[in-house]
Each structure stands twice: as C-alpha cells, then as structure tokens.
Design an enzyme around this catalytic site. Structure first.
Site, PDB file in Angstrom:
ATOM      1  N   LYS A  90      27.236  29.665  40.106  1.00 50.35           N
ATOM      2  CA  LYS A  90      26.484  30.159  41.252  1.00 50.35           C
ATOM      3  C   LYS A  90      26.204  29.010  42.222  1.00 50.35           C
ATOM      4  CE  LYS A  90      22.114  32.788  41.868  1.00 50.35           C
ATOM      5  NZ  LYS A  90      21.004  33.379  41.084  1.00 50.35           N
ATOM      6  N   SER A 163      20.271  38.216  42.062  1.00 55.09           N
ATOM      7  CA  SER A 163      20.845  37.388  43.092  1.00 55.09           C
ATOM      8  C   SER A 163      22.169  36.738  42.671  1.00 55.09           C
ATOM      9  CB  SER A 163      19.847  36.278  43.459  1.00 55.09           C
ATOM     10  OG  SER A 163      19.660  35.364  42.366  1.00 55.09           O
ATOM     11  N   SER A 187      17.824  37.973  37.740  1.00 53.21           N
ATOM     12  CA  SER A 187      18.991  37.742  38.584  1.00 53.21           C
ATOM     13  C   SER A 187      20.308  37.526  37.859  1.00 53.21           C
ATOM     14  CB  SER A 187      18.731  36.554  39.516  1.00 53.21           C
ATOM     15  OG  SER A 187      17.807  36.908  40.508  1.00 53.21           O
TER      16      SER A 187
END
Length: 474
Positions: A90, A163, A187
């Site tokens: 990420k 996210s 997330s």
C-alpha cells in the site's frame, strides 16, 4: 511465457498461483522468478487500466530483482520462504527509492522525496526474498472506506472497499498473490470482504509501524491481503520474523479435519438485524457449516457494542488531525472530504479524547472477560455486500437508513478498538453472488487459531476463491 503445471496436474498461469505454490515451484526449480514476474506484470498491464489497483508499478526494478533472484537460487537455493515471489505494498509504506504519497493527489503532483529506506515490514518481505511489484492505491491518508479510482475486479460496477482498496483489488485480479495493507478501523478486512479475498489484521503492536504514514497511531497496524489463508499465514510468519528460514515451514497451518473442541461465539440476533439479508443469511450458513464440523456455538451479546464505533471515530479523528496538522496549516490541496475530517479532528476537546481512551481501556477488559471459554468470535466482516460507485445511503431491513462508512465499519471496529487479531475470509462461494466476508476475531496473539479456523472454513466452503476475470471494458 510458459504456463506452469500445478500439483494437481492442471495448467495454472503464474498470475493464478498462490504465494505458497509459487514459492515451492521456485524452490524446486519448476518455475523461474523471471517468468513469474513477467506473467504477473503482463496481467497488470492488461487489467489494471480497468481496475486501478496500482499507484506505481516498479516494472524495471522488479525484473532486475527477479533476474538476481533466479541466478542466486540456481547457485545457492532460496534464501527465504518468499524468494522470487512478487508482492505489492500500500502507498503508505516507505519503499527505498520511491516517494510515499499516502494516497494524496496533492503529494503525488508535488513529486515528493524518495524514501531513504524500506519500512521495517517491507524490509522483512525483501529479506525473505519477495520481489516488490509496486505500490497500491488507497484513500487519502487512509481516511476512508471506498478507495477512489479503484474498481472491484469481481463486480466492476461496485466499490473495492478501502482504505486498502487497491491492495485487495490487485490480489483479487491476479496482479500479485500477496499485498501489504494497513488496518485502523477495518481497512484491510473491509476491502478483503468486498473483493472476495483473505484479510488478516494482526494483534496491535505485533508488527512495527515505523516507516508507515500514520492515520491513528494507537489503532494502526500493518496487515496482509491474499487469495488463500495459507498465503496469509506464510506472509504473517515472514512479517513476524518466524518464517525467515527457507528450509522450515512455521507458516504451514494444517487444514483441520474438524472443529471438535472449539467454542465459537456468535453475536445475538439484534446485531444481525443491522445487516443486509444476504450477509446475514450467508454468515448464518457459515456458522452452520462450522457447527456441523464439530464446533460448539454459543450466542452472545457483544460487550458495550454501542460505544465501540464512537470511540474509534473520535480517537481516529483526533490522532489523524494531530499528525497531519502541517498539511492543514500549509493549505495543502487535500480532497475536501479529507480536509473536513481532519478539521473536525482538530476540534476534538482533550477531555473527549481522554474519555475515548478510557472507554477503550474499559472495553478491552470487557472483551477479555467475553473470551472466557471462547476460542473465537464469528461475525460478518461488513454489514453489506460491495456498494455501487457513488452510493452513500443504504436502506436497512427495519426500514431505517444506513450510510456506507457506518455499514462498512460496524463489525470491523471491535477488533480495531481492542487491538485484537481478526481474519476475514470469503463467505460462501463465487456462485452465491456478490462477495461477502466472514470474520473470525481472536484473543491477543491468537492469530494461529484464527488461521486454522480460516483454513477449515475455506475447505468446507470450497475456497479459496479463484482469480477474478475482469470483463473487457469493465
């Protein structure tokens, strides 16, 4: 790019292989890291324009790493259990030589300074031989549950969640078998549920957070996304430093033949009434499967459930605003929603923040009591299936209305606030319809129990789910 024969004798393209299988093929000489990297990169070039999982693809460097790995393995054998296996991270983690934009268009446009060193968790992946494919898309500063610009590979008209939406979408679409995400209020688990993949949130503090842009430092934890529970177990072992020797397999989680001797707690019907009917029915069917496999099922009320999400929201807002105060002060061109949330966090009175921390301490004690005689809690990961792009208001079964952020986090927040480990696995099979997540929540440092439960359910339900085929033009 040749296809690789799997252990079952059927042909599997490199992008379809699990991390465990790819690592084994590379170790025994049946697969070259270069061939594997080329196949996964070809998949990214073909599908990512329609999915939007990646912020940046490190194509040149990953092929160079693959060449070095191939030569080294031929000469010395694997140096670690992920040697030659491509992974993504990420865009919140520092990767040496690459800027960290944290999902912010403003930071991306400004260019940014390349990170001087890998975040410790990224360094552990590299030490195990993993090849860094690139960085995946995310909500700005990880403040959200619907990653903008990312489409769900299994249902492109719907959200991939957030996210860590880009990480989940990349794994689901075969653009890398493993991805590193972060979980603050769900997330990792939310996009895992929405994309039909596995998401592991470890116990808070087990994995180091250095070199990771924080959202809420007292809630954040790195986590893993994968297509199978075995892959999540492998990655977790590498990240915790227990799976660095290529000649041992501490990540190997045996597939239990039954759930005999396990006691699983299921929330009472009042909580399930706040789910969509499809989610409630599929989770109930999953519980029935586990009971048929020998588990003892008890019905419980979640301790102080109504206080959980307000406390998470308050802590997250205050801590995020404190970290990003410079962006607010300097007038950085943030997304309006991000700016609004950070400004709201700046207005949180100190006494309210302290009260939220005290609530967390009390809830932690209550959850410790709730685990008396219980091996794991079983509950939905997300209250609704993947939402349509742009959808915000959701009708509830009782005639009321829900909103996407609340429906997405309702069942994720208990593990976030208490710091407990949690595992989301696809619930049911792809033939059942839109992806739904089944969540196991465990005792502190109880990841191995969760992984064993996940493997059992995976085998009972016919999982893991296969790679998603993204429709042309979808």
């Amino acid at each position: 790019m040749a296809e690789i024969e799997t252990v079952t004798g059927t042909a599997a393209a490199g992008h379809e292989m699990s991390a465990v299988e790819a690592a084994a093929r590379i170790a025994d000489g049946g697969l070259s890291p270069v061939d594997l990297a080329q196949q996964v990169l070809a998949r990214i070039r073909e599908d990512d324009p329609r999915v939007g999982a990646y912020t940046v693809v490190l194509e040149e460097s990953v092929l160079e790493e693959a060449e070095r790995a191939s030569a080294r393995i031929a000469r010395e054998g694997p140096r670690g259990p992920l040697d030659g296996v491509p992974v993504s991270v990420k865009d919140l983690f520092d990767v040496a030589g690459t800027p960290t934009w944290a999902g912010s268009a403003a930071l991306c446009e400004a260019g940014g300074t390349p990170a001087a060193a890998d975040a410790p968790v990224v360094a552990r992946l590299r030490s195990a031989g993993a090849l860094l494919l690139g960085k995946t898309r995310m909500d700005e500063f990880a403040f959200g549950t619907v990653t903008p610009g990312t489409r769900n590979p299994r249902c492109p008209d719907r959200s991939a969640g957030g996210s860590s939406g880009g990480a989940a979408a990349a794994v689901a679409a075969g653009m890398g078998p493993l991805a590193l995400g972060t979980d603050t209020g769900g997330s990792v688990r939310i996009p895992a549920a929405m994309c039909g993949v596995v998401g592991l949130k470890p116990t808070y503090g087990v994995l180091p957070g250095e070199g990771v842009v924080p959202l809420s430092w007292s809630l954040d934890t790195p986590g893993v996304l994968s297509r199978s529970v075995a892959d999540a177990a492998l990655a977790f072992a590498v990240l915790t430093g227990t799976g660095t020797d290529a000649h041992v397999e501490p990540w190997s989680v045996p597939e239990p033949a039954s759930a005999e001797g396990l006691t699983l707690a299921v929330p009472d019907d009042a909580l399930f009434s706040r789910c969509s009917p499809d989610v409630a029915e599929r989770v109930a069917a999953a519980v029935d499967l586990l009971a048929a496999a020998g588990a003892r099922i008890v019905r419980v009320s979640l301790p102080m459930a109504d206080l959980v999400s307000p406390a998470v929201a308050l802590i997250m807002a205050a801590e995020a605003s404190a970290h990003h105060r410079r962006a607010l002060r300097d007038g950085t061109a943030l997304h309006p929603t991000t700016r609004d949330r950070l400004e709201e966090g700046a207005l949180v009175p100190a006494r309210d923040y302290i009260d939220a921390l005290r609530t967390r301490q009390l809830l932690h004690a209550k959850w410790q009591e709730a685990f008396e005689g219980i091996d794991a809690f079983v509950l939905p990961t997300v209250a609704v299936p993947p939402v349509a792009h742009g959808e915000f208001f959701l009708p509830q079964p009782d005639g009321g209305m829900d909103v996407v952020p609340v429906a997405s986090t309702r069942f994720a927040h208990p593990a976030s606030l208490t710091g407990l480990p949690a595992l989301s696995v696809p619930c049911g099979s792809p033939e059942d319809g839109l992806p739904v997540g089944l969540q196991f929540m465990g005792r502190p440092h109880g990841e191995q129990t969760l992984l064993r439960l996940g493997r059992l359910y995976e085998s009972l339900s016919g999982g893991p789910w296969p790679v998603a085929e993204v429709p042309a033009g979808g």
